[in-house]
Design a protein around this motif. Structure first.
Motif, PDB file in Angstrom:
ATOM      1  N   ARG A  47     -20.364  15.189  -1.375  1.00 34.40           N
ATOM      2  CA  ARG A  47     -21.091  13.945  -1.098  1.00 34.40           C
ATOM      3  C   ARG A  47     -20.155  12.889  -0.533  1.00 34.40           C
ATOM      4  N   GLN A  48     -18.963  12.786  -1.126  1.00 35.07           N
ATOM      5  CA  GLN A  48     -17.999  11.802  -0.642  1.00 35.07           C
ATOM      6  C   GLN A  48     -17.604  12.115   0.793  1.00 35.07           C
ATOM      7  N   LYS A  49     -17.354  13.395   1.073  1.00 36.87           N
ATOM      8  CA  LYS A  49     -16.956  13.786   2.422  1.00 36.87           C
ATOM      9  C   LYS A  49     -18.074  13.492   3.414  1.00 36.87           C
ATOM     10  N   SER A  50     -19.298  13.793   3.017  1.00 37.93           N
ATOM     11  CA  SER A  50     -20.442  13.510   3.882  1.00 37.93           C
ATOM     12  C   SER A  50     -20.568  12.011   4.118  1.00 37.93           C
ATOM     13  N   GLY A  51     -20.388  11.216   3.076  1.00 38.95           N
ATOM     14  CA  GLY A  51     -20.447   9.765   3.205  1.00 38.95           C
ATOM     15  C   GLY A  51     -19.350   9.232   4.095  1.00 38.95           C
ATOM     16  N   GLN A  52     -18.156   9.793   3.964  1.00 45.80           N
ATOM     17  CA  GLN A  52     -17.034   9.355   4.797  1.00 45.80           C
ATOM     18  C   GLN A  52     -17.264   9.733   6.253  1.00 45.80           C
ATOM     19  N   GLU A  53     -17.869  10.888   6.490  1.00 43.73           N
ATOM     20  CA  GLU A  53     -18.174  11.292   7.865  1.00 43.73           C
ATOM     21  C   GLU A  53     -19.214  10.361   8.479  1.00 43.73           C
ATOM     22  N   ARG A  54     -20.238   9.991   7.695  1.00 42.03           N
ATOM     23  CA  ARG A  54     -21.250   9.046   8.186  1.00 42.03           C
ATOM     24  C   ARG A  54     -20.620   7.692   8.479  1.00 42.03           C
ATOM     25  N   LEU A  55     -19.708   7.273   7.596  1.00 46.82           N
ATOM     26  CA  LEU A  55     -19.045   5.989   7.775  1.00 46.82           C
ATOM     27  C   LEU A  55     -18.156   6.012   9.015  1.00 46.82           C
ATOM     28  N   ALA A  56     -17.440   7.113   9.218  1.00 54.84           N
ATOM     29  CA  ALA A  56     -16.589   7.242  10.404  1.00 54.84           C
ATOM     30  C   ALA A  56     -17.442   7.259  11.679  1.00 54.84           C
ATOM     31  N   SER A  57     -18.603   7.885  11.609  1.00 52.56           N
ATOM     32  CA  SER A  57     -19.503   7.924  12.757  1.00 52.56           C
ATOM     33  C   SER A  57     -20.021   6.517  13.076  1.00 52.56           C
ATOM     34  N   LEU A  58     -20.400   5.775  12.039  1.00 48.01           N
ATOM     35  CA  LEU A  58     -20.846   4.390  12.244  1.00 48.01           C
ATOM     36  C   LEU A  58     -19.711   3.556  12.822  1.00 48.01           C
ATOM     37  N   ARG A  59     -18.514   3.768  12.330  1.00 46.30           N
ATOM     38  CA  ARG A  59     -17.341   3.029  12.816  1.00 46.30           C
ATOM     39  C   ARG A  59     -17.132   3.281  14.316  1.00 46.30           C
ATOM     40  N   ASP A  60     -17.311   4.523  14.754  1.00 44.18           N
ATOM     41  CA  ASP A  60     -17.163   4.858  16.176  1.00 44.18           C
ATOM     42  C   ASP A  60     -18.216   4.154  17.025  1.00 44.18           C
ATOM     43  N   VAL A  61     -19.430   4.079  16.507  1.00 45.23           N
ATOM     44  CA  VAL A  61     -20.504   3.390  17.234  1.00 45.23           C
ATOM     45  C   VAL A  61     -20.163   1.905  17.353  1.00 45.23           C
ATOM     46  N   VAL A  62     -19.673   1.312  16.268  1.00 45.81           N
ATOM     47  CA  VAL A  62     -19.294  -0.101  16.289  1.00 45.81           C
ATOM     48  C   VAL A  62     -18.139  -0.315  17.262  1.00 45.81           C
ATOM     49  N   ARG A  63     -17.185   0.606  17.293  1.00 45.60           N
ATOM     50  CA  ARG A  63     -16.033   0.486  18.191  1.00 45.60           C
ATOM     51  C   ARG A  63     -16.480   0.452  19.659  1.00 45.60           C
ATOM     52  N   GLN A  64     -17.522   1.192  19.995  1.00 47.71           N
ATOM     53  CA  GLN A  64     -17.996   1.245  21.384  1.00 47.71           C
ATOM     54  C   GLN A  64     -18.667  -0.058  21.825  1.00 47.71           C
ATOM     55  N   ASN A  65     -19.384  -0.712  20.916  1.00 45.55           N
ATOM     56  CA  ASN A  65     -20.089  -1.959  21.237  1.00 45.55           C
ATOM     57  C   ASN A  65     -19.948  -2.954  20.091  1.00 45.55           C
ATOM     58  N   PRO A  66     -18.749  -3.447  19.843  1.00 44.00           N
ATOM     59  CA  PRO A  66     -18.553  -4.314  18.676  1.00 44.00           C
ATOM     60  C   PRO A  66     -19.325  -5.626  18.739  1.00 44.00           C
ATOM     61  N   GLU A  67     -19.638  -6.086  19.926  1.00 38.63           N
ATOM     62  CA  GLU A  67     -20.346  -7.361  20.068  1.00 38.63           C
ATOM     63  C   GLU A  67     -21.778  -7.287  19.541  1.00 38.63           C
ATOM     64  N   LYS A  68     -22.315  -6.086  19.394  1.00 40.89           N
ATOM     65  CA  LYS A  68     -23.696  -5.917  18.939  1.00 40.89           C
ATOM     66  C   LYS A  68     -23.813  -5.796  17.423  1.00 40.89           C
TER      67      LYS A  68
END
Length: 155
Positions: A47-68
């Protein structure tokens, strides 16, 4: 409870009838099986690994368009409250989500300044700043120089 006692008695009788070699094999097999606590730990780790993967994925999305993004929208996308999300994010990445968002914005601004001839005002708007002065102040705090000085140094 009575069923467990009778099952244990049957098991004990069965083990007594085994050869020593078979008993050693069965014991080795039994020890290789995950215990209940191991299973719980394994599930928690997954569960922790899955949560960390989701968090890393969200982080990548934010990195692409941080202004949004802002911390509230990140927390909502992840499905947690702002405070719980911030704690989890910082624990996972070592920096607050707000700090990283500012770093992502700064990276985007530096990239635009060095690779385009857009005005500082347009770059400020692309980075989500309503006021150019706020962008210049934030850029100077992060880089130790104004956007125009950065652009001159980048050439």
């Amino acid at each position: 409870m009575a069923d467990q006692k009778s099952a244990k008695k049957e098991l004990a009788k069965f083990i007594e009838q085994l050869s020593e070699e078979d008993a050693v094999r069965i014991l080795a097999f039994a020890k290789s099986l995950p215990q209940k606590s191991d299973q719980k730990h394994s599930q928690k780790t997954r569960r922790q690994k899955s949560g960390q993967e989701r968090l890393a994925s969200l982080r990548d999305v934010v990195r692409q368009n941080p202004e949004k993004w802002n911390v509230d929208s990140m927390a909502e996308a992840y499905g947690l409250t702002r405070s719980r999300f911030s704690v989890l994010y910082k624990k996972t990445f070592g920096a607050s989500p707000d700090k990283e968002k500012r770093e992502f914005l700064n990276q985007k601004a530096r990239e635009l300044l060095s690779s385009t001839d857009k005005s500082v005002q347009k770059i400020a708007a692309e980075c989500g700043y309503n006021e150019c002065e706020n962008f210049i102040r934030a850029f100077r705090n992060c880089n130790g120089m104004s956007p125009l000085q950065f652009r001159k140094n980048a050439d």
